[in-house]
Design an enzyme around this catalytic site. Structure first.
Site, PDB file in Angstrom:
ATOM      1  N   GLY A 135       4.059 -15.056 -35.927  1.00 46.92           N
ATOM      2  CA  GLY A 135       3.069 -14.163 -35.317  1.00 46.92           C
ATOM      3  C   GLY A 135       3.281 -12.700 -35.652  1.00 46.92           C
ATOM      4  O   GLY A 135       3.954 -12.338 -36.627  1.00 46.92           O
ATOM      5  N   LYS A 189      11.918  -2.594 -36.184  1.00 48.00           N
ATOM      6  CA  LYS A 189      13.340  -2.325 -35.917  1.00 48.00           C
ATOM      7  C   LYS A 189      14.116  -2.171 -37.212  1.00 48.00           C
ATOM      8  O   LYS A 189      15.076  -1.409 -37.299  1.00 48.00           O
ATOM      9  CB  LYS A 189      13.958  -3.430 -35.046  1.00 48.00           C
ATOM     10  CG  LYS A 189      13.780  -3.243 -33.554  1.00 48.00           C
ATOM     11  CD  LYS A 189      12.462  -3.042 -33.090  1.00 48.00           C
ATOM     12  CE  LYS A 189      11.640  -2.233 -32.377  1.00 48.00           C
ATOM     13  NZ  LYS A 189      10.302  -2.621 -32.056  1.00 48.00           N
ATOM     14  N   SER A 210       1.005   7.492 -27.207  1.00 44.73           N
ATOM     15  CA  SER A 210       2.468   7.602 -27.093  1.00 44.73           C
ATOM     16  C   SER A 210       3.066   6.453 -26.300  1.00 44.73           C
ATOM     17  O   SER A 210       4.039   6.628 -25.583  1.00 44.73           O
ATOM     18  CB  SER A 210       2.849   8.932 -26.446  1.00 44.73           C
ATOM     19  OG  SER A 210       2.586   8.858 -25.048  1.00 44.73           O
ATOM     20  N   ALA A 242       4.915   2.565 -26.651  1.00 40.62           N
ATOM     21  CA  ALA A 242       6.093   2.198 -27.442  1.00 40.62           C
ATOM     22  C   ALA A 242       5.787   2.191 -28.941  1.00 40.62           C
ATOM     23  O   ALA A 242       6.571   2.711 -29.746  1.00 40.62           O
ATOM     24  CB  ALA A 242       6.605   0.832 -27.002  1.00 40.62           C
ATOM     25  N   ALA A 245      -2.478   4.504 -32.501  1.00 40.22           N
ATOM     26  CA  ALA A 245      -1.702   3.545 -31.695  1.00 40.22           C
ATOM     27  C   ALA A 245      -2.229   3.613 -30.263  1.00 40.22           C
ATOM     28  O   ALA A 245      -1.524   3.989 -29.329  1.00 40.22           O
ATOM     29  CB  ALA A 245      -0.212   3.895 -31.753  1.00 40.22           C
ATOM     30  N   GLY A 280      -3.476   1.195 -28.394  1.00 36.20           N
ATOM     31  CA  GLY A 280      -3.455  -0.032 -27.602  1.00 36.20           C
ATOM     32  C   GLY A 280      -3.857  -1.250 -28.415  1.00 36.20           C
ATOM     33  O   GLY A 280      -4.159  -1.140 -29.607  1.00 36.20           O
ATOM     34  N   HIS A 282      36.106  -0.749 -20.276  1.00 34.80           N
ATOM     35  CA  HIS A 282      36.242   0.631 -20.736  1.00 34.80           C
ATOM     36  C   HIS A 282      36.801   0.653 -22.151  1.00 34.80           C
ATOM     37  O   HIS A 282      37.698  -0.130 -22.450  1.00 34.80           O
ATOM     38  CB  HIS A 282      37.190   1.382 -19.797  1.00 34.80           C
ATOM     39  CG  HIS A 282      37.466   2.780 -20.254  1.00 34.80           C
ATOM     40  ND1 HIS A 282      36.557   3.801 -20.079  1.00 34.80           N
ATOM     41  CD2 HIS A 282      38.531   3.317 -20.912  1.00 34.80           C
ATOM     42  CE1 HIS A 282      37.055   4.919 -20.587  1.00 34.80           C
ATOM     43  NE2 HIS A 282      38.253   4.648 -21.097  1.00 34.80           N
TER      44      HIS A 282
HETATM   45  C1  LIG Z   1       4.270  -2.454 -34.223  1.00 36.59           C
HETATM   46  C2  LIG Z   1       4.636  -3.349 -33.068  1.00 36.59           C
HETATM   47  C3  LIG Z   1       5.909  -3.331 -32.567  1.00 36.59           C
HETATM   48  C4  LIG Z   1       6.250  -4.183 -31.510  1.00 36.59           C
HETATM   49  N1  LIG Z   1       7.533  -4.143 -31.024  1.00 36.59           N
HETATM   50  C5  LIG Z   1       7.861  -4.961 -30.010  1.00 36.59           C
HETATM   51  C6  LIG Z   1       9.190  -4.972 -29.506  1.00 36.59           C
HETATM   52  O1  LIG Z   1      10.058  -4.247 -29.980  1.00 36.59           O
HETATM   53  N2  LIG Z   1       9.476  -5.816 -28.484  1.00 36.59           N
HETATM   54  C7  LIG Z   1       8.524  -6.634 -27.936  1.00 36.59           C
HETATM   55  O2  LIG Z   1       8.834  -7.381 -27.017  1.00 36.59           O
HETATM   56  N3  LIG Z   1       7.266  -6.633 -28.388  1.00 36.59           N
HETATM   57  C8  LIG Z   1       6.920  -5.834 -29.409  1.00 36.59           C
HETATM   58  N4  LIG Z   1       5.647  -5.864 -29.895  1.00 36.59           N
HETATM   59  C9  LIG Z   1       4.675  -6.780 -29.254  1.00 36.59           C
HETATM   60  C10 LIG Z   1       4.869  -8.209 -29.748  1.00 36.59           C
HETATM   61  O3  LIG Z   1       4.709  -8.250 -31.148  1.00 36.59           O
HETATM   62  C11 LIG Z   1       3.872  -9.129 -29.065  1.00 36.59           C
HETATM   63  O4  LIG Z   1       3.992  -8.994 -27.668  1.00 36.59           O
HETATM   64  C12 LIG Z   1       4.112 -10.574 -29.426  1.00 36.59           C
HETATM   65  O5  LIG Z   1       3.976 -10.782 -30.818  1.00 36.59           O
HETATM   66  C13 LIG Z   1       3.121 -11.477 -28.685  1.00 36.59           C
HETATM   67  O6  LIG Z   1       3.346 -12.806 -29.038  1.00 36.59           O
HETATM   68  P1  LIG Z   1       2.169 -13.876 -29.019  1.00 36.59           P
HETATM   69  O7  LIG Z   1       2.816 -15.182 -29.363  1.00 36.59           O
HETATM   70  O8  LIG Z   1       1.423 -13.765 -27.773  1.00 36.59           O
HETATM   71  O9  LIG Z   1       1.153 -13.424 -30.157  1.00 36.59           O
HETATM   72  P2  LIG Z   1       1.311 -13.074 -31.691  1.00 36.59           P
HETATM   73  O10 LIG Z   1       2.687 -12.731 -32.058  1.00 36.59           O
HETATM   74  O11 LIG Z   1       0.237 -12.094 -31.971  1.00 36.59           O
HETATM   75  O12 LIG Z   1       0.950 -14.436 -32.423  1.00 36.59           O
HETATM   76  C14 LIG Z   1      -0.322 -15.006 -32.365  1.00 36.59           C
HETATM   77  C15 LIG Z   1      -0.538 -15.880 -33.569  1.00 36.59           C
HETATM   78  O13 LIG Z   1      -1.745 -16.598 -33.400  1.00 36.59           O
HETATM   79  C16 LIG Z   1      -2.388 -16.716 -34.660  1.00 36.59           C
HETATM   80  N5  LIG Z   1      -3.806 -16.987 -34.432  1.00 36.59           N
HETATM   81  C17 LIG Z   1      -4.711 -16.190 -33.826  1.00 36.59           C
HETATM   82  N6  LIG Z   1      -5.914 -16.793 -33.752  1.00 36.59           N
HETATM   83  C18 LIG Z   1      -5.758 -18.018 -34.323  1.00 36.59           C
HETATM   84  C19 LIG Z   1      -6.626 -19.105 -34.539  1.00 36.59           C
HETATM   85  N7  LIG Z   1      -7.908 -19.088 -34.154  1.00 36.59           N
HETATM   86  N8  LIG Z   1      -6.134 -20.206 -35.148  1.00 36.59           N
HETATM   87  C20 LIG Z   1      -4.826 -20.253 -35.530  1.00 36.59           C
HETATM   88  N9  LIG Z   1      -3.965 -19.246 -35.359  1.00 36.59           N
HETATM   89  C21 LIG Z   1      -4.416 -18.143 -34.733  1.00 36.59           C
HETATM   90  C22 LIG Z   1      -2.116 -15.373 -35.319  1.00 36.59           C
HETATM   91  O14 LIG Z   1      -2.219 -15.471 -36.734  1.00 36.59           O
HETATM   92  C23 LIG Z   1      -0.679 -15.094 -34.863  1.00 36.59           C
HETATM   93  O15 LIG Z   1       0.267 -15.539 -35.806  1.00 36.59           O
HETATM   94  C24 LIG Z   1       5.285  -5.050 -30.959  1.00 36.59           C
HETATM   95  C25 LIG Z   1       3.991  -5.074 -31.478  1.00 36.59           C
HETATM   96  C26 LIG Z   1       3.668  -4.247 -32.530  1.00 36.59           C
HETATM   97  C27 LIG Z   1       2.277  -4.309 -33.079  1.00 36.59           C
END
Ligand SMILES: Cc1cc2nc3c(=O)[nH]c(=O)nc-3n(C[C@H](O)[C@H](O)[C@H](O)COP(=O)(O)OP(=O)(O)OC[C@H]3O[C@@H](n4cnc5c(N)ncnc54)[C@H](O)[C@@H]3O)c2cc1C
Length: 465
Positions: A41, A52, A181, A183, A268, A270, A444
């Site tokens: 994802g 990171k 602003s 994360a 950025a 949202g 410590h």
């Molecule tokens: C730049 C950035 C930095 C981040 N840093 C952090 C961090 O440091 N720590 C943290 O906890 N979170 C962080 N996040 C947030 C984190 O990435 C998300 O909260 C997390 O990925 C959510 O997981 P998810 O499984 O809900 O969705 P996602 O990771 O978005 O995965 C969803 C998947 O579903 C697939 N999909 C969608 N629709 C369909 C469909 N119809 N059929 C088949 N597949 C489909 C997509 O291709 C995707 O692979 C960050 C986000 C960004 C953008």
């Protein structure tokens, strides 16, 4: 059309979906995961992990430039942005490959294609080779989210970027505007500013990192300004005038509108859930403000249909998505001891420099909720390890209920606080009070001693200050 049967069908292989699939398989369910793009994802490919990796390069660069402070010399310190990015992509690729391996190990069927609900407990998948239908006992929607675009501020990948563009930049920004602003905005601001971009951050709220405790936001602002960033809170980017090599931004700030020119803008502002074109309307699922509405167990109200992770709303964090994945898998498997997510015990981390991390109520939220509070603070300047590391900025703040001693919240800014916060998270899960935390012996010299001291400070027992 070919049909295959599974006990559980997961749409999306992010940290929500793939973890749900593994937990389901562990509990004996036959599981299929459908993924349209990349295993792991957003988190592994375009989110948590590659950012990171970039930030680590920036941190090493910063340390090398300050080698003299450690009695070392490093001449002609520089960077090659292409190689910095290549490392980040390699790290992301390695982890995404690891997810595929875990699917195999757990005998989970992976179907690469686009999924759409096709009636109760049915999912139709459009693959490169055609279409197939998966029939399941339960369906878990884990389709994640994408960057939100505001009218006029849309990312174009040239001079105006979203997080995907910022992770594989076509050029090194020299004058960078970051809009938002939270994360994500602050992490990119920190990365590019450290590498030398003249960075301005515009935030509509009255302070940066607006979900954090006010004191932490204030300290973060001071630290970033000391690093040369320009921070504009209570400000709004009204318009972007895009040229070939520059973007002129109309910024409303301090009651005036000013125009400023940048060579790069990162938007950025949202994210919004991937709720479109998956058949939610026909299934009767409630979608509000871009997110599927669920109860604490991920149930959508439609029999056999669950939603987890970013598509199910805030907080938009990978560990929240994964925990929800475990919860729904256990529910579907009929486990008797299922723990719903407690949002107030989910830590949030921002990997800027200095790092920021928190869990639970801010001081203001605790007071608003009617608690009489005791607040402790301990600055890293009083911590031996932080001084030895050469990074003694920031503090740890703890908020307790004065009557019961319950730990209501913890808020940190400083070195490695994104690792430290988990100590307080465990404490909250164990429903700790100040008594256990005070009685705990902290090793410590460690940064964690500042956690102890912050608790001691809340009860007028601080030692090293
Ligand atoms: C730049 C950035 C930095 C981040 N840093 C952090 C961090 O440091 N720590 C943290 O906890 N979170 C962080 N996040 C947030 C984190 O990435 C998300 O909260 C997390 O990925 C959510 O997981 P998810 O499984 O809900 O969705 P996602 O990771 O978005 O995965 C969803 C998947 O579903 C697939 N999909 C969608 N629709 C369909 C469909 N119809 N059929 C088949 N597949 C489909 C997509 O291709 C995707 O692979 C960050 C986000 C960004 C953008």
């Amino acid at each position: 059309m070919a049909e295959r049967n599974f006990d559980m069908i997961v749409i999306g292989a992010g940290p929500g979906g793939y973890v749900a699939a593994i937990r389901g398989a562990q509990l004996g369910l036959s599981v299929a995961v459908v993924e349209r793009e990349h295993m792991g994802g957003i988190c592994l490919n375009w989110g948590c992990i590659p950012t990171k990796a970039l930030l680590r390069s920036a941190e090493v660069f910063h340390l090398m430039r300050h080698a003299g402070d450690f009695g070392l010399s490093a001449d002609a310190v520089g960077f090659d942005l292409g190689r910095v990015v290549a490392r980040s992509r390699k790290v992301a690729g390695q982890l995404a490959g690891g997810v595929s391996h875990l699917m195999k190990k757990n005998k989970i069927a992976v179907v690469m294609g686009r999924a759409r609900l096709d009636g109760p407990r049915r999912v139709r998948v459009q693959t490169d080779g055609g279409a197939e239908v998966l029939v399941g006992g339960a369906v878990v929607v884990a389709t994640g989210a994408r960057a939100r675009d505001l009218p006029g501020l849309e990312a174009d990948g040239k001079r105006v970027w979203n997080y995907k563009h910022a992770l594989q930049p076509p050029h090194m920004p020299e004058r960078l505007l970051v809009i938002g602003s939270g994360a994500i905005g602050i992490e990119f601001a920190s990365f590019y500013n450290t590498l030398g971009a003249e960075t301005t951050v515009v935030e509509i709220m009255d302070r940066i990192l607006p979900v954090e405790d006010e004191e932490i936001s204030t300290l973060a602002r001071k630290a970033f300004e000391a690093q040369g960033m320009t921070i504009l809170p209570k400000s709004l980017v009204r318009n972007l005038d895009r040229g070939a090599d520059a973007v002129t931004a109309e910024i409303e700030t301090g009651g005036k509108t000013r125009t400023e020119t940048f060579d790069t803008v990162i938007s950025a502002v949202g994210i919004t859930g991937n709720t479109e074109d998956i058949g939610l309307e026909d299934a009767g699922v409630r979608v509000e403000r871009g997110h599927i509405v669920t109860d604490a167990y991920g149930r959508t109200g439609v029999d056999g249909l669950y939603a987890i992770g970013d598509v199910a709303g805030a907080p938009w964090l990978a560990h929240k998505a994964s925990h929800e994945g475990v919860t729904v898998a256990e529910l579907i498997a009929g486990s008797s001891d299922v723990h719903p997510v407690a949002p107030e015990s989910i830590a949030g981390c921002t990997y800027c420099h200095p790092q920021v991390a928190s869990v639970g109520l801010t001081e203001a939220q605790a007071r608003e909720a009617g608690h009489e509070v005791r607040v402790g603070r301990f600055p890293f300047i009083g911590n031996g390890k932080a001084i030895a590391l050469g990074d003694p900025q920031g503090l740890i703040k703890t908020v307790f209920d004065a009557q019961t001693g319950a730990l209501l919240g913890a808020h940190m800014i400083g070195p490695e606080v994104t690792e430290l916060i988990q100590g307080y998270v465990v404490g909250r899960t164990l429903e700790t009070t100040e008594a256990e935390l005070i009685a705990t012996v902290f090793p410590h010299p460690t940064l964690s001693e500042a956690m102890h001291e912050s608790v001691l400070a809340a009860f007028d027992r601080v030692i090293h200050i």
